[in-house]
Design a protein around this motif. Structure first.
Motif, PDB file in Angstrom:
ATOM      1  N   VAL A   1     -61.278   1.837  50.626  1.00 48.80           N
ATOM      2  CA  VAL A   1     -62.600   1.373  51.035  1.00 48.80           C
ATOM      3  C   VAL A   1     -63.555   1.248  49.848  1.00 48.80           C
ATOM      4  O   VAL A   1     -64.459   0.392  49.849  1.00 48.80           O
ATOM      5  CB  VAL A   1     -63.189   2.299  52.118  1.00 48.80           C
ATOM      6  N   GLU A   2     -63.368   2.066  48.824  1.00 52.19           N
ATOM      7  CA  GLU A   2     -64.260   1.976  47.658  1.00 52.19           C
ATOM      8  C   GLU A   2     -64.065   0.658  46.919  1.00 52.19           C
ATOM      9  O   GLU A   2     -65.018   0.087  46.386  1.00 52.19           O
ATOM     10  CB  GLU A   2     -64.027   3.166  46.723  1.00 52.19           C
ATOM     11  N   TYR A   3     -62.839   0.149  46.890  1.00 52.31           N
ATOM     12  CA  TYR A   3     -62.568  -1.144  46.260  1.00 52.31           C
ATOM     13  C   TYR A   3     -63.113  -2.278  47.126  1.00 52.31           C
ATOM     14  O   TYR A   3     -63.578  -3.297  46.618  1.00 52.31           O
ATOM     15  CB  TYR A   3     -61.070  -1.311  46.027  1.00 52.31           C
ATOM     16  N   VAL A   4     -63.054  -2.097  48.432  1.00 52.01           N
ATOM     17  CA  VAL A   4     -63.637  -3.084  49.344  1.00 52.01           C
ATOM     18  C   VAL A   4     -65.138  -3.180  49.109  1.00 52.01           C
ATOM     19  O   VAL A   4     -65.702  -4.277  48.991  1.00 52.01           O
ATOM     20  CB  VAL A   4     -63.343  -2.698  50.807  1.00 52.01           C
ATOM     21  N   LYS A   5     -65.794  -2.039  49.042  1.00 54.95           N
ATOM     22  CA  LYS A   5     -67.243  -2.027  48.811  1.00 54.95           C
ATOM     23  C   LYS A   5     -67.600  -2.706  47.492  1.00 54.95           C
ATOM     24  O   LYS A   5     -68.584  -3.449  47.410  1.00 54.95           O
ATOM     25  CB  LYS A   5     -67.758  -0.580  48.807  1.00 54.95           C
TER      26      LYS A   5
ATOM     27  N   VAL B   1     -67.537  -6.408  47.945  1.00 55.35           N
ATOM     28  CA  VAL B   1     -68.707  -6.879  48.690  1.00 55.35           C
ATOM     29  C   VAL B   1     -69.920  -6.963  47.780  1.00 55.35           C
ATOM     30  O   VAL B   1     -70.661  -7.967  47.762  1.00 55.35           O
ATOM     31  CB  VAL B   1     -68.988  -5.957  49.892  1.00 55.35           C
ATOM     32  N   LEU B   2     -70.153  -5.911  47.002  1.00 53.16           N
ATOM     33  CA  LEU B   2     -71.306  -5.877  46.109  1.00 53.16           C
ATOM     34  C   LEU B   2     -71.228  -6.964  45.045  1.00 53.16           C
ATOM     35  O   LEU B   2     -72.223  -7.638  44.734  1.00 53.16           O
ATOM     36  CB  LEU B   2     -71.413  -4.499  45.454  1.00 53.16           C
ATOM     37  N   MET B   3     -70.037  -7.155  44.492  1.00 48.71           N
ATOM     38  CA  MET B   3     -69.881  -8.148  43.426  1.00 48.71           C
ATOM     39  C   MET B   3     -70.120  -9.567  43.937  1.00 48.71           C
ATOM     40  O   MET B   3     -70.536 -10.446  43.190  1.00 48.71           O
ATOM     41  CB  MET B   3     -68.487  -8.036  42.803  1.00 48.71           C
TER      42      MET B   3
ATOM     43  N   ASP C   1     -73.702  -8.648  59.628  1.00 45.88           N
ATOM     44  CA  ASP C   1     -73.529 -10.098  59.508  1.00 45.88           C
ATOM     45  C   ASP C   1     -72.070 -10.510  59.381  1.00 45.88           C
ATOM     46  O   ASP C   1     -71.701 -11.626  59.726  1.00 45.88           O
ATOM     47  CB  ASP C   1     -74.299 -10.612  58.283  1.00 45.88           C
ATOM     48  N   GLY C   2     -71.258  -9.627  58.865  1.00 49.91           N
ATOM     49  CA  GLY C   2     -69.831  -9.872  58.723  1.00 49.91           C
ATOM     50  C   GLY C   2     -69.102  -8.551  58.781  1.00 49.91           C
ATOM     51  O   GLY C   2     -69.687  -7.498  58.488  1.00 49.91           O
ATOM     52  N   ALA C   3     -67.824  -8.578  59.163  1.00 50.92           N
ATOM     53  CA  ALA C   3     -67.084  -7.328  59.356  1.00 50.92           C
ATOM     54  C   ALA C   3     -65.767  -7.355  58.611  1.00 50.92           C
ATOM     55  O   ALA C   3     -65.064  -8.372  58.588  1.00 50.92           O
ATOM     56  CB  ALA C   3     -66.829  -7.085  60.844  1.00 50.92           C
ATOM     57  N   ILE C   4     -65.454  -6.221  57.988  1.00 51.98           N
ATOM     58  CA  ILE C   4     -64.140  -5.995  57.396  1.00 51.98           C
ATOM     59  C   ILE C   4     -63.470  -4.896  58.212  1.00 51.98           C
ATOM     60  O   ILE C   4     -64.050  -3.823  58.423  1.00 51.98           O
ATOM     61  CB  ILE C   4     -64.228  -5.575  55.925  1.00 51.98           C
ATOM     62  N   HIS C   5     -62.269  -5.184  58.685  1.00 48.74           N
ATOM     63  CA  HIS C   5     -61.540  -4.239  59.533  1.00 48.74           C
ATOM     64  C   HIS C   5     -60.347  -3.682  58.754  1.00 48.74           C
ATOM     65  O   HIS C   5     -59.462  -4.438  58.350  1.00 48.74           O
ATOM     66  CB  HIS C   5     -61.062  -4.934  60.800  1.00 48.74           C
TER      67      HIS C   5
ATOM     68  N   THR D   1     -60.747  -8.862  49.332  1.00 54.01           N
ATOM     69  CA  THR D   1     -61.159  -8.926  50.731  1.00 54.01           C
ATOM     70  C   THR D   1     -62.663  -8.716  50.843  1.00 54.01           C
ATOM     71  O   THR D   1     -63.353  -9.401  51.615  1.00 54.01           O
ATOM     72  CB  THR D   1     -60.393  -7.883  51.563  1.00 54.01           C
ATOM     73  N   GLY D   2     -63.193  -7.753  50.073  1.00 58.82           N
ATOM     74  CA  GLY D   2     -64.636  -7.535  50.056  1.00 58.82           C
ATOM     75  C   GLY D   2     -65.395  -8.748  49.575  1.00 58.82           C
ATOM     76  O   GLY D   2     -66.447  -9.106  50.131  1.00 58.82           O
TER      77      GLY D   2
END
Length: 576
Positions: free
Chosen positions: A62-66, A69-71, A114-118, A235-236
């Motif tokens: 999840v930390e890589y996903v975040k 998203v931030l990038m 606004d958007g979802a990652i599952h 994915t993020g």
């Protein structure tokens, strides 16, 4: 960057009194308005817990996903849904698929997302998240945790799932010692992640990718591989782009995409559970996938992927051979190539570039692993609404079979009598078990009825077995499943008696109880429904709401009448 209208603006830039409260609450958690205002708020639905070893890698992923998203200019907000650890949930994890989907849907509906990652992996977590994504229809994407490594015992590779059942048969037949059995327990589950075979977990994430809900090529990456972390970051990044593009699940999970998924299911020799899950996901979008669609769409699709339980290799070898991307590439001539991948490109554009590195693992349409795959859909006097057989998992060679039933009234009855030396059973008997359907028992994975020990000792390893249960995606054998309507509702399965002849006609998809109409009528008239053990709580709701197996075992109240009722979940207006 194009102008966006975000759901989250209703919370953070709407009525002054409401937005004041919401921004103040964000400040309390260390989120400054300048960090998130005007950016897509990405809800990350994490499904790990300390009982779900398959999904536990998401604790780190999840930390890589975040970061992704931030990038990409979004703002990540992580939350947990319930999970469905199939190893532990008794008697069945299937009912909790529906509860998990409701959990996620209601969080999306009520929060500024606004958007979802599952984040998925274990068997029911993937379809539960896809059902929620379909119901909400905000931009969404999945990331799998990846499969665990294959283990070794006495120098031989053993895979959690399929090899478990094979060793269990040998153990019951006296061919595996107690010491070997204990050694298998110690070694077979040697790392985190999903089962390393084409069981339900691997099947459903592969189908998610085919539906455009997972980034191309990521479904088959091992949990322990560095590429899994790269996939998490990508994915993020991608979900933020999807929000900006307005790419919603209903644009990806089209009827054509579901037909493609059924064909991929056949080519993979994938889990029979996928029939229930795809039907449920499609139903949330107003798409009706009847059982006939599974027979029709897979009719000319051979088995292309040589993985357990339908073949011999494991998921690590599949990944090295080219993985899911290469498998889809081989299947492209049979697919509707206008369907979209998660990148927004067509599957023809996205998967045409992949290569097969081991044709013995990923075969071609010209030289498949097996000529026939997919599912036989049966109807007849024993299952008027249908039953299924996974062709690639059956080892018996017959077109038409007639055998006498050995009947078990329920799972407890089967456990009590299956190894009784006095049980009147032969190799050509039909093992039949009742009261294991959606209402009868929550439809557990009990359908792979054990071969009686006295037949195992004679070398018998497969028999015709029939029930209204499911079976594990890692299981195998001539196991006819999902008989509908189920016996707890008075389906014909409920009135079968020991010694009744049962006809199984493979070419014509017929399954009949060979007793005369008058006998059937008399037995049905005397039949009494079993009493329900569910007096309160979710399982009472489940019993009142659940549809039958051929309809996906979803709740009737969660299915739109048709696609016109599928709408983007609007923001919640008013004070929380």
């Amino acid at each position: 960057m194009q102008s966006m209208i975000l759901r989250s603006q209703e919370w953070f830039d709407g009525r002054p009194d409401h937005s004041f409260e919401h921004r103040s609450s964000m400040r309390a958690m260390g989120h400054l308005p300048e960090s998130y205002m005007g950016k897509p708020i990405i809800g990350i639905f994490n499904s790990w817990n300390d009982f779900t070893n398959c999904n536990l890698p998401h604790k780190q992923l999840v930390e890589y996903v975040k970061r992704g998203v931030l990038m990409a200019g979004g703002y990540p907000m992580e939350m947990h849904s319930i999970s469905t650890p199939s190893d532990f949930m008794k008697p069945s994890d299937l009912p909790y698929r529906n509860l998990m989907s409701m959990d996620i849907e209601e969080m999306i509906r009520s929060l500024p997302i606004d958007g979802a990652i599952h984040l998925c992996e274990c068997d029911k977590t993937t379809p539960a998240q896809l059902m929620a994504a379909a119901s909400c229809d905000i931009p969404a994407i999945q990331l799998a945790a990846g499969h665990r490594a294959s283990a070794y015992m006495q120098g031989k590779a053993v895979n959690y799932g399929t090899d478990t059942w094979k060793y269990l048969d040998d153990y019951n037949a006296g061919l595996v010692s107690e010491q070997q059995w204990q050694e298998l327990e110690t070694n077979i589950s040697c790392s985190l992640g999903g089962c390393p075979v084409m069981g339900t977990a691997s099947t459903m994430k592969s189908l998610s990718e085919m539906l455009g809900m997972m980034l191309p090529g990521t479904a088959s990456i091992p949990a322990h591989h560095a590429a899994r972390y790269a996939a998490a970051e990508m994915t993020g990044r991608r979900i933020v782009e999807m929000v900006r593009e307005g790419l919603h699940p209903s644009l990806l999970m089209t009827e054509a995409a579901f037909h493609n998924a059924i064909k991929l299911l056949a080519a993979l020799g994938g889990s029979s559970n996928a029939v229930i899950h795809l039907t449920a996901i499609a139903g949330r979008l107003g798409i009706r996938l009847g059982l006939d669609a599974y027979a029709d769409q897979s009719r000319n699709v051979p088995l292309l992927v040589n993985l357990q339980p339908s073949g011999i290799y494991n998921m690590d070898q599949f990944h090295v051979a080219g993985g899911i991307g290469a498998a889809i590439k081989q299947l492209l001539p049979l697919l509707d190539c206008s369907a979209l991948a998660a990148t927004g490109k067509t599957i023809a554009e996205e998967y045409g570039q992949y290569e097969v590195y081991s044709p013995e693992v990923i075969a071609s349409l010209d030289q498949p692993v097996k000529e026939f795959s997919g599912f036989v859909v049966f109807r007849g006097s024993l299952a008027p609404d249908g039953a299924i057989l996974k062709r690639a998992a059956s080892s018996l060679n017959f077109d038409r079979f007639i055998g006498k039933a050995v009947v078990f009234e329920d799972y407890a009855d089967m456990l009590a009598r299956i190894n009784d030396d006095d049980l009147d059973v032969r190799e050509d008997s039909v093992l039949l078990m009742k009261n294991c359907g959606p209402i009868g028992a929550g439809m557990p994975e009990w359908g792979m009825i054990p071969i009686p020990n006295k037949l195992l000792k004679l070398g018998v390893r497969d028999m015709v077995r029939i029930s209204d249960a499911r079976m594990s995606g890692t299981s195998y054998g001539t196991v006819i499943l999902h008989a509908s309507p189920e016996s707890a509702l008075g389906g014909p399965l409920a009135i079968v008696q020991d010694g009744d002849e049962i006809e199984v006609d493979l070419p014509n998809g017929i399954i009949n109880l060979r007793v005369d109409d008058k006998t059937m009528e008399d037995r049905l008239a005397r039949w009494q429904a079993p009493s329900s053990p569910h007096k309160r709580g979710f399982m009472r709701i489940y019993e009142d709401q659940v549809l039958q197996a051929h309809e996906g075992c979803d709740f009737w109240s969660l299915r739109p009448k048709d696609r016109s009722e599928v709408k983007l979940v609007p923001p919640i207006v008013g004070r929380g």
